[in-house]
Each structure stands twice: as C-alpha cells, then as structure tokens.
Enzyme design. Structure first.
Site, PDB file in Angstrom:
ATOM      1  N   ARG A  17      -2.146  11.022  -1.789  1.00  0.00           N
ATOM      2  CA  ARG A  17      -1.543  10.102  -0.808  1.00  0.00           C
ATOM      3  C   ARG A  17      -1.487  10.727   0.591  1.00  0.00           C
ATOM      4  O   ARG A  17      -0.520  10.554   1.333  1.00  0.00           O
ATOM      5  CB  ARG A  17      -0.152   9.657  -1.264  1.00  0.00           C
ATOM      6  CG  ARG A  17      -0.154   8.793  -2.508  1.00  0.00           C
ATOM      7  CD  ARG A  17       1.247   8.420  -2.922  1.00  0.00           C
ATOM      8  NE  ARG A  17       1.997   9.596  -3.369  1.00  0.00           N
ATOM      9  CZ  ARG A  17       3.313   9.664  -3.443  1.00  0.00           C
ATOM     10  NH1 ARG A  17       4.038   8.625  -3.098  1.00  0.00           N
ATOM     11  NH2 ARG A  17       3.907  10.761  -3.878  1.00  0.00           N
ATOM     12  N   GLU A  18      -2.552  11.419   0.952  1.00  0.00           N
ATOM     13  CA  GLU A  18      -2.582  12.070   2.254  1.00  0.00           C
ATOM     14  C   GLU A  18      -2.440  11.084   3.405  1.00  0.00           C
ATOM     15  O   GLU A  18      -1.786  11.386   4.413  1.00  0.00           O
ATOM     16  CB  GLU A  18      -3.896  12.848   2.421  1.00  0.00           C
ATOM     17  CG  GLU A  18      -4.044  14.026   1.476  1.00  0.00           C
ATOM     18  CD  GLU A  18      -4.794  13.690   0.209  1.00  0.00           C
ATOM     19  OE1 GLU A  18      -5.485  14.576  -0.325  1.00  0.00           O
ATOM     20  OE2 GLU A  18      -4.687  12.525  -0.259  1.00  0.00           O
ATOM     21  N   LYS A  20      -0.891   8.128   3.422  1.00  0.00           N
ATOM     22  CA  LYS A  20       0.509   7.696   3.483  1.00  0.00           C
ATOM     23  C   LYS A  20       1.363   8.728   4.216  1.00  0.00           C
ATOM     24  O   LYS A  20       2.143   8.400   5.114  1.00  0.00           O
ATOM     25  CB  LYS A  20       1.044   7.494   2.060  1.00  0.00           C
ATOM     26  CG  LYS A  20       2.558   7.335   1.966  1.00  0.00           C
ATOM     27  CD  LYS A  20       3.026   7.395   0.522  1.00  0.00           C
ATOM     28  CE  LYS A  20       4.537   7.384   0.421  1.00  0.00           C
ATOM     29  NZ  LYS A  20       5.128   6.113   0.865  1.00  0.00           N
ATOM     30  N   LYS A 110       0.203 -11.777   0.203  1.00  0.00           N
ATOM     31  CA  LYS A 110      -0.622 -11.188  -0.848  1.00  0.00           C
ATOM     32  C   LYS A 110      -2.104 -11.524  -0.665  1.00  0.00           C
ATOM     33  O   LYS A 110      -2.464 -12.622  -0.264  1.00  0.00           O
ATOM     34  CB  LYS A 110      -0.148 -11.682  -2.221  1.00  0.00           C
ATOM     35  CG  LYS A 110       1.268 -11.246  -2.583  1.00  0.00           C
ATOM     36  CD  LYS A 110       1.371  -9.746  -2.737  1.00  0.00           C
ATOM     37  CE  LYS A 110       2.796  -9.297  -2.963  1.00  0.00           C
ATOM     38  NZ  LYS A 110       3.327  -9.690  -4.259  1.00  0.00           N
ATOM     39  N   ILE A 435      19.306  -7.809  -1.533  1.00  0.00           N
ATOM     40  CA  ILE A 435      18.383  -8.130  -2.623  1.00  0.00           C
ATOM     41  C   ILE A 435      18.494  -7.148  -3.780  1.00  0.00           C
ATOM     42  O   ILE A 435      18.199  -7.477  -4.922  1.00  0.00           O
ATOM     43  CB  ILE A 435      16.940  -8.206  -2.099  1.00  0.00           C
ATOM     44  CG1 ILE A 435      16.839  -9.261  -0.982  1.00  0.00           C
ATOM     45  CG2 ILE A 435      15.956  -8.543  -3.204  1.00  0.00           C
ATOM     46  CD1 ILE A 435      17.309 -10.646  -1.395  1.00  0.00           C
ATOM     47  N   GLY A 436      18.932  -5.915  -3.500  1.00  0.00           N
ATOM     48  CA  GLY A 436      19.117  -4.993  -4.630  1.00  0.00           C
ATOM     49  C   GLY A 436      19.063  -3.533  -4.256  1.00  0.00           C
ATOM     50  O   GLY A 436      20.058  -2.831  -4.294  1.00  0.00           O
ATOM     51  N   HIS A 645      14.538 -13.498  -7.206  1.00  0.00           N
ATOM     52  CA  HIS A 645      14.012 -13.233  -5.865  1.00  0.00           C
ATOM     53  C   HIS A 645      12.501 -13.336  -5.910  1.00  0.00           C
ATOM     54  O   HIS A 645      11.865 -12.856  -6.851  1.00  0.00           O
ATOM     55  CB  HIS A 645      14.418 -11.831  -5.389  1.00  0.00           C
ATOM     56  CG  HIS A 645      13.738 -11.425  -4.113  1.00  0.00           C
ATOM     57  ND1 HIS A 645      14.055 -11.982  -2.901  1.00  0.00           N
ATOM     58  CD2 HIS A 645      12.737 -10.536  -3.866  1.00  0.00           C
ATOM     59  CE1 HIS A 645      13.291 -11.442  -1.955  1.00  0.00           C
ATOM     60  NE2 HIS A 645      12.480 -10.568  -2.523  1.00  0.00           N
ATOM     61  N   HIS A 698      10.516  -5.200   6.417  1.00  0.00           N
ATOM     62  CA  HIS A 698       9.272  -4.441   6.463  1.00  0.00           C
ATOM     63  C   HIS A 698       9.003  -3.867   7.850  1.00  0.00           C
ATOM     64  O   HIS A 698       7.992  -3.214   8.066  1.00  0.00           O
ATOM     65  CB  HIS A 698       8.106  -5.322   6.015  1.00  0.00           C
ATOM     66  CG  HIS A 698       8.219  -5.772   4.599  1.00  0.00           C
ATOM     67  ND1 HIS A 698       8.824  -6.959   4.259  1.00  0.00           N
ATOM     68  CD2 HIS A 698       7.870  -5.183   3.426  1.00  0.00           C
ATOM     69  CE1 HIS A 698       8.808  -7.087   2.932  1.00  0.00           C
ATOM     70  NE2 HIS A 698       8.239  -6.029   2.410  1.00  0.00           N
ATOM     71  N   CYS A 730      14.207  -8.707   1.697  1.00  0.00           N
ATOM     72  CA  CYS A 730      13.765  -8.058   0.468  1.00  0.00           C
ATOM     73  C   CYS A 730      14.626  -6.820   0.245  1.00  0.00           C
ATOM     74  O   CYS A 730      15.597  -6.588   0.972  1.00  0.00           O
ATOM     75  CB  CYS A 730      12.276  -7.689   0.595  1.00  0.00           C
ATOM     76  SG  CYS A 730      11.465  -7.352  -1.001  1.00  0.00           S
TER      77      CYS A 730
END
Length: 759
Positions: A17-18, A20, A110, A435-436, A645, A698, A730
C-alpha cells in the site's frame, strides 16, 4: 511470453500500500508532492515489469491514477467545476476529489456493481473543454524507457458522459459534440508516439440496458475515432456483463478489436458470429479479474475452444475479464493462510501467470510451457480437484438449518412498531446520532495489531478498547448526541470483523484492494458454509450501554453487504451463501435484544452495489436480497428498533425494494448530491423514518453550524421533522478526531437552533 496474452488493467496501490501511505502523508503535509510522484513512478515501473516478466504481451499505461481514472479523464478534458477553477495542479486535482475548507468535493459513487468508487464529473453546457494529455504521454514514455511498449488505456467518451452529471440539469450526451473533438485531438497526438500505437478505450456503459439514443452514438463516434490514423489500433473493451447490442454495432466500425467478458457476461457468445464476420480481434476475458479463486485452466480451455468455433485463433487474445484493479496484488506475503486453502487462491500477480499459461497451451500446446509453467499447470489441476472434494467446505448441519429456516419477517406492521418504539425510546424529532464508527486512531490500530501478534495480553487489549469506548461515549454525551454508538474500536473493517467470527470465512494478511483514493479494504473470502459459533458483538455493546443512560445502538453489517464486500465462493449460488449469513445474523440480533439493546443498526451499505447491470436479472437479486435482510432481522421484537444504512446509491429505481426491506429507520448518504436522493422518499409516500446525511465525511473539511442549518431546512422542505433523523453521511472511521469533533458539535448545535426556531 505468449504473443496473445492481454491484461485489461492492473492494481496501483502497491504490494504494501505504498501509494496509500505516501498520499496520506502528503495530505497531512508530512511530505512533498515530489515524493508522491517518486513513489508513483516506482510503482508503475514495478507493475509494468511484473507483467512483462510474467509473459504478458499487451500491458497497459494510463491505468495508473493518483486517485481515480474518471477524475483523470475530467482533468484531461479540462472539465473543471467552477468552484475549483482558481486552483492549480495537484491542489486542484485533490480538491476535486476530496474537497477543501471552501468547496465541497465532487460526488462519488460505485463503479458499476463493484466496490470501487469513482469521482462523478460535473458538466454543463457552458464548459469549454481543452486537451491536457501530459499524464498519458509521460506514462507511455516512462514504460518505453523500460523497453515496454504499452497499450494506452482511456475511458471512452460515451462512458465518460454516461457516468457524469449535468449541473445545469441537461442531458450529458448533449455535450458529445464538445467532448469528441478532444478525444480526436488526443488520438492524433498518441498516433505520433510510435509506428504502431494500440489504444484500449473502455466503454463499460455498453453492458447496461442503454436507450436507443445511446446506442445510436456508437457508430458515429467510433467511425470517427477509428479512422484517426492508419497506425492507430483501437480496442473497445467492456466488462462485468454482456454488451451484445453495442458489440453488434462496433463490428461495423473501423476499430481493430473488441474486448468482452465471458465470465460475467456469458451471453457475449451470442455476438461471436458478427465479430467473426467483421474480422476484428477478440479480446476474450476468461480469467476472473474480480475474484480470488484459482482459474480452472481445463474449464477455461473448453470455453476458448467453444469461442474458436466462431473466431479464428489468429484473431483471439486471452485476457482478464476486467482490470485486475479489483483483485489483491500478490499472494507472496500470505504466510499465515492454511496451505490447503491458499492453494485455491490467485491474486493479480498469479492471474498474470494463468493468462500466460492458458494462452501458451491454447495456441501452442503443453509442450510450449517451460518447467516452471508445467509445475504451475499441474498445481492448478490438483488445487481445483482438492477444492471440489474438500471436507472443510460443506457443513451438513448448516445446510439443514438454512434449508428448513421459515421465519422470513419480523412480527407487527411498521405503524404498530413505530408507535411502540416512540413510547419506549422517547426520542425527539430530528433525533441526532452517527452512523456507527468513530476515528480509528493510531493507538487503537496498534493495540489491535499487537494483540493479533500476541505482543500484548487479552486483558491489556480489552482495557485499551474499553478506554477508547469510554472516551467516545464521554464525547458524545458532552456534545449532546442523543442516540450513541460505541465507536467500533475493536473492528478492523465492517465486514472482516464479522467474517473473523463466522465459520466458513478465510482472511489474507495483505489482500488489499482499492476502494477509492487512498482508501483500501481487505475483503475476507467465503470458502465454505457459514455459521456463527458464538455471539460476535454482545460483550462490547453491553459494556458500552453500561456506561451511559442514553440509548446505545447495536451495530451489525447486513447479510447482503457482508456478501458483496467479500470474495465469494464460486461453487454455490450467491443467494444461498447470503441466506446462510442472514440466518447467522438473526441469532446475533436475538442475543443483542436479550442483552437489553433497544436499537440495532443492520448496515446494508453495499445493497445497491450488488444489483445486476441488466434489468432482466434484477428481480431475482431483489427477491433474495430483501428476503435475507428480513431473515436477519426476523428475530427482532416489535419494540426493538431496526435501523439500516445505505451508501452512495441512486434510490429512484429501488425505492419500493427499500420499502419491502421494512427497516424502521434508514440513513443514507446525501451530502454530495443535495436533496435529489431524498425527494423520491416523499414522492412514493415512504412511511418509515429517514436519516439523510447532513455533511460529507469523505472530505476533511469541517461544516459550519450555518451550513448544517441550511441543509436541515432543505431536508424539512421534503420530509416532516417527525420523520427525520440527523446524522453524518457515513461512518467516521477514516476521519481524524480534530475533524470529527467540531463537525458533530456543529451538527448538534444546528439541530438545537432548528428546534428552537420551530417551537
């Protein structure tokens, strides 16, 4: 190397995951953009060499992106929303994707029926498009310096327009006359790069049920693009379903080849005669780019043999079914997987080997394989035989219980339930909640990691998690939230956490897949029958409830989302696997309410994501998806309030299905799309309560009280206050506390202001 081996596209996040890590470091201002470019360059070179060394002939450039390929295409066209036009370069690029303190990010949704998210371009009739081809040209030249002559990947103009939105309310396809000349100019530039240049133009929108007006665009567009230059070879690719209507038109255009998915679009075989008569190359997607199971080479050779009953071998290329972006990168770091299960798996790098071996055998016979390839081929035959006959896959007790399960809905109608719930729970109109999940701090991640490695005791691990829960509850009470959550510090991922506690699930150490931008997920995989050996969430949530007098929500992931966000066994229908998960969850809900939990949220974030792309297949999916949500909550008493949700979705076409799910409260993401998603709830007379997100999680920006007040007032123009809950878009897992705390404080202040104004 096989001259007939082809890959649609390749992952870009890196083995560890470089990408990221460097992006998040840059966003945190801990490194320069030069460091981002350096890491990106190293990854591209490494990934090109992977493919070259594996024997792939047709390798892509421009499949790499620092965030998203649709965003890259908007950037290429200079399709920049007005609110960002004052910015430049990387600041502009990332602001469009993530927003900044002054401007809301572009919408994200999506990519067809995958778990990848793309940035939705914003277009208008006033746009003045111009070409920015620098990224595309630079990548081609980078690869060529390594001795690799790539095909160049582009998102096609029809798909780009079809997946964009008009901010001035018009039809996006009206802009084709402005966009197409930019594509023509680009292809002219690309044609000068070499004596022969191959361009892969992705048009996955062709696999949907398109209106005649969309289909009517195909021939004029590809008649023009296909005749740009004699040394330019255009391949139009589709994936995820069949594209027969479009394929038959494409065969009558001057393009060089057509890419089709023969795994998820078996009906593509119906267009083989037209392709054969056209003499075009067929790029046959026969190695699964979306799942992790080892290819059954013998079965694949049979599929290819059937294809060549129509298509000449000389016109056939062997390919992945779609981009390998949707697969983890490599199995080489998987040291802890049970060897008997690991031998069944194939990640992106291993799929390269499969494509090459299949291509060699099919075109040149077994004798064309080298000793290592012969070994891989023999292992493939043995692995598929062992998996088919494995005793760890089938559980007769699970099958018996699931087949005899006959409680398909909870007791009581919604009107009866909500009256009882309102009396018992006593929450106000415009009730506030989240949301959680709350931010996963470095300390929490380290404690989980150290516990898994055996470096700290269970006692120390539980203390760390409970300390986090205590702090999370204290903050929620301090800022005035009314229905609380425990923050989910013990959960690594909303699916993986449950998979770890369900029998029949497997897990990778490094099976990361990009979800969006720098966000990566590590989906578990379902290899056998599913059951729940013991309660999964009860201890944590009852501890949290013991720390507050306010209502604490129990948090579960729903059966369809667990299914859609896992790599699913391919030896059983998805509907049967989903039902097994639903039955297991019904036991969990019963245990939660017996433990005193009065509200339980069963997230179906990926419900829409699993929808078939063709209308004639939707009803079957909806039938079993709704069935399984209702099975999972069937144990809930009338007084137990069930929330759900859903993430980025267009609800217009599924609102009746949402009603059929019969949840008491649904929360949805609406912050990036205004109230358009919400209006459909009013139009159909939706009775249940709704929690539209009032700010976008986000993006790192903190919304002001005034912004949220304005947003709530807009909500109240659509639905009455008695029907509305107020919450973020979210879960807050990916945000930082310095963003989350002021945002939630402002949200609660906004609700108080609205209530005072309306008393």
């Amino acid at each position: 190397m096989s001259k007939n081996s082809y890959v649609i596209g390749f992952p870009r996040i890196g083995e560890k995951r470089e990408l990221k890590k460097v992006l998040e470091s840059f966003w945190a201002k801990d490194c320069s953009f030069d460091e981002v470019k350096k890491v990106a360059s190293e990854l591209k070179k490494r990934h090109w060499n992977y493919q070259k060394d594996a024997g792939i002939t047709y390798i892509s450039s421009n499949d790499f992106s620092l965030y998203d390929n649709m965003l890259d295409t908007a950037f290429m066209l200079n399709a920049i929303p007005k609110r960002f036009k004052h910015l430049k370069d990387e600041e502009l690029y990332f602001a469009m994707a993530r927003g900044n303190q002054n401007s809301v990010a572009m919408e994200m949704t999506k990519w067809f029926n995958t778990n990848y998210h793309y940035i939705v371009p914003e277009l208008s009739l006033d746009d003045k498009y111009s070409l920015n081809s620098s990224k595309i040209l630079e990548e081609y030249k980078e690869a060529k310096e390594l001795g690799i002559k790539t095909k160049i990947n582009l998102i096609g103009p029809i798909t780009f327009l079809g997946l964009s939105k008009r901010v001035d309310r018009g039809d996006t396809f009206e802009l084709l006359s402005k966009v197409l000349p930019i594509y023509e100019k680009l292809l002219n530039e690309l044609s000068t790069l070499d004596d022969s240049v191959i361009v892969q133009i992705d048009e996955p929108i062709f696999v949907k049920d398109n209106e005649p007006k969309v289909l009517s665009l195909i021939k004029p567009v590809y008649d023009r693009l296909g005749t740009i230059s004699d040394n330019l070879k255009i391949i139009v690719t589709t994936y995820f379903e069949h594209s027969n209507e479009a394929t038959k038109v494409l065969t009558k255009t001057p393009i060089w080849g057509i890419g089709l998915d023969f795994l998820y679009g078996e009906e593509n075989t119906q267009a083989l005669e037209e392709i054969a008569n056209s003499g075009k190359k067929l790029i046959a997607g026969v190695v699964d780019g979306r799942n992790i199971w080892k290819n059954n080479i013998q079965n694949t050779l049979e599929i290819l043999a059937n294809i060549t009953k129509h298509i000449k071998k000389d016109n056939l290329l062997i390919s992945s079914s779609c981009s390998l972006l949707h697969s983890p990168l490599t199995l080489k770091y998987e040291q802890k997987l049970d060897s008997s299960i690991k031998e069944w798996l194939s990640f992106a790098y291993e799929k390269l080997q499969e494509i090459t071996i299949i291509s060699k055998i099919f075109f040149s016979g077994l004798e064309s394989l080298d000793s290592n390839e012969i070994k891989i081929y023999e292992e493939n035959i043995n692995a598929n035989h062992n998996r088919k006959n494995s005793t760890v896959i089938h559980d007769k007790d699970v099958q018996k219980r699931v087949n005899s399960f006959d409680k398909f809905s909870r007791n009581g109608k919604y009107e009866e339930r909500i009256k009882l719930q309102r009396e018992i729970l006593a929450y106000k109109d415009l009730a506030t909640t989240t949301i959680g999940s709350f931010p996963q701090t470095p300390e929490v991640r380290k404690s989980r990691r150290d516990f898994k490695k055996g470096e700290i005791s269970q006692e120390l691990y539980e203390k760390a998690m409970k300390d986090y829960i205590d702090d999370c509850i204290a903050f929620q009470e301090e800022c005035g939230l009314e229905v609380l959550v425990h923050g989910e510090p013990e959960r690594n991922d909303m699916v993986e956490y449950f998979g770890e506690q369900l029998k029949g699930y497997g897990f990778s150490q490094n099976g990361w897949v990009q979800s969006y931008g720098s966000r990566c997920v590590k989906p578990p995989f379902i290899f056998g029958d599913i059951s729940r050996p013991k309660p999964m969430t009860v201890d944590w949530i009852t501890y949290a409830q013991s720390k507050t007098s306010k209502i604490m929500k129990g948090m579960l992931t729903g059966p369809v989302t667990i299914l859609n966000w896992s790599f699913v066994r391919d030896d059983l229908p998805r509907s049967e696997v989903s039902k097994q998960i639903a039955v297991a969850l019904s036991d969990e809900i019963d245990d939660l309410q017996k433990a005193g939990i009065k509200i339980i949220q069963v997230d179906e974030a990926a419900f829409k994501e699993g929808y078939p792309l063709r209308t004639n297949k939707i009803k079957e999916y909806e039938d079993w998806a709704v069935r399984d949500f209702k099975i999972s909550v069937s144990s809930a008493k009338q007084e137990t309030q069930i929330h759900t949700h859903m993430c980025y979705s267009e609800f217009n076409d599924i609102i009746k299905t949402i009603e059929a799910m019969d949840a008491d409260v649904i929360s949805i993401e609406t912050a990036r799309s205004g109230n358009e998603l919400l209006k459909i709830f009013k139009e159909v007379g939706y009775k249940q309560e709704v929690g539209p997100g009032v700010y976008d999680i986000h993006s790192p920006r903190v919304p002001s009280v005034e912004e949220i007040v304005k947003q709530i007032n807009l909500l109240l123009e659509v639905l009455p206050k008695e029907q509305l809950w107020i919450n973020p878009d979210c879960g807050l897992k990916t945000r930082k506390y310095e963003e989350v705390k002021p945002s939630l404080i402002n949200m609660v202040k906004a609700v108080k202001q609205i209530r005072e104004e309306r008393e």
